[in-house]
Write an enzyme that holds these catalytic residues in place. Structure first.
Site: not given
Ligand SMILES: *Cc1c(COP(=O)(O)O)cnc(C)c1O
Length: 398
Positions: A86-87, A166, A194, A216, A254, A340
């Protein structure tokens, strides 16, 4: 092979803590792992190697996975771009829009309680000359769709509002915001990391143009996610990675076939079990809160308790002098909510945005249950949290 060095002499095997942090990550479902395994070994082809059977076999599996991901959110398979999570999806969505359309449309609207990867992406765009509005939220954590409408101008490029938070689990009114964005011809992006797999999402009904997902957080593997990119009306993005032009030119590199397969399988499992699992998680969550409140006064719930993911609670505790009980609960894998917070002692930007005050803000615990959580675990956790909060209260000067 020699014994692993970690089998240290004299260290007694420890009981693992009860895992109550499903919003940080989820275990990969064993059924998902089983689907993935052949793609590491015998079916190891590069899904972009179309010239031979190994490649085609991997490609077919990746395309099946793409359809499974699309089905979860009411999209078409070809609207799914695989990413690393998601990042990356959030970065690609916002920087990609900015790069493609930014000339003349240089205003972005988002929310104060977004995940850091959205906030930091928007701040980066600000440094590059874009202007940004960070909308406030009400005390329940929700944004007012009318406030979104009021910020839109002729220069607004996109609105980015997360589906579910989150830290406090609150679910934003996506359909209302989507309708406004469509009317005003502004792109609507949502970070659904989420929410996906936990509550129903439909990109059509919600008028979403771009949606970020990650495996994940929904019992799939780490390191794979997706960005939904609408085709009608078409949304175009400037790629953020130069290379072979995979994923319709939007994301070169890839594709990790085993991870794609796992993500697809996780989406299918989530879709099939969502209704029943949602009710079960809601019951476990309510049970935890009821048990805690039966023993303790002064337990506050941060964020709306109704517009909320079924498995999430975020709690504050009065009368413990602003100490966080997590430090006394090594037998529970709980979180303060924001990664954090513990390291930097900086109070959560989400709890700050909903107006939680010192010293309550420092007592916050995020509690999240998931697929493997049992009633016994919830009862144990409620008992232990109550015990440690009581101990802190006895110690704390009234
Ligand atoms: C965990 C999370 C992310 C980051 O996702 P990753 O796949 O770990 O990079 C972004 N936004 C929200 C709301 C999340 O809970």
């Amino acid at each position: 092979m020699s014994k692993p060095a970690t089998a240290a002499v004299g260290v007694a095997p420890q009981r693992r803590p009860v895992y109550l942090d499903y919003q940080a990550t989820t275990p990969t479902d064993p059924r998902v792992v089983a689907e993935m395994l052949p793609f590491f070994t015998e079916k190891f082809g590069n899904p972009h190697s179309e010239g031979h059977a190994f490649g085609r076999e991997a490609e077919e599996a990746v395309e099946t996975a793409r359809r499974q991901v699309a089905d979860l959110i009411g999209a078409e398979a070809r609207e799914i771009v695989f990413t690393s999570g998601a990042t990356e999806s959030n970065n690609l969505a916002l920087k990609g829009l900015a790069g493609f359309y930014g000339e003349g449309r240089d205003h972005i609207v988002t929310v104060a309680t977004e995940h850091k990867c959205v906030l930091e992406t928007v701040r980066q765009l600000e440094r590059e000359g874009f202007s940004a509005t960070f909308l406030p939220v009400a005390a329940d954590g929700l944004i007012d769709p009318a406030a979104v409408a009021a910020t839109l101008t002729g220069r607004t490029l996109a609105v980015s509002v997360m589906a579910a938070n989150n830290e406090i689990g609150v679910v934003q009114p996506l359909a209302e915001i989507g309708r406004i964005c469509r009317e005003r011809q502004v792109f609507f992006h949502t970070d659904a990391a989420q929410a996906a797999g936990e509550i129903p999402l439909n990109v059509g009904a919600m008028n979403v143009d771009l949606m970020s997902l990650t495996a994940h957080k929904m019992y799939g593997p780490m390191g794979i996610g997706a960005l939904y990119v609408r085709r009608r009306p078409r949304v175009r993005l400037a790629p953020q990675m130069s290379g072979g032009g995979q994923e319709r030119g939007m994301r070169s590199g890839t594709l990790p076939a085993p991870l794609c397969v796992g993500f697809g399988a996780a989406c299918s499992l989530a879709a099939a079990g969502m209704e029943a699992e949602s009710r079960r998680l809601g019951r476990l969550r309510d049970r935890f809160l009821d048990r805690l409140r039966a023993r303790l006064d002064g337990v506050s719930v941060n964020g709306s308790l109704t517009a909320r993911l079924p498995g999430n609670l975020n709690l504050g505790f009065a009368g413990i002098g602003g100490e966080n009980p997590i430090g006394r609960l090594p037998d529970l894998a709980l979180s303060t909510g924001s990664a954090c917070t513990s390291a930097s002692l900086e109070p959560s930007h989400v709890l700050t945005a909903i107006g939680v005050e010192e010293p309550l803000i420092r007592t916050a615990i995020r509690f999240s249950v998931g697929r493997t959580t049992t009633e016994e675990e919830v009862d144990y956790a409620a008992g232990r949290v109550a015990e440690e909060v009581e101990a802190l209260r006895r110690r704390s000067p009234a």
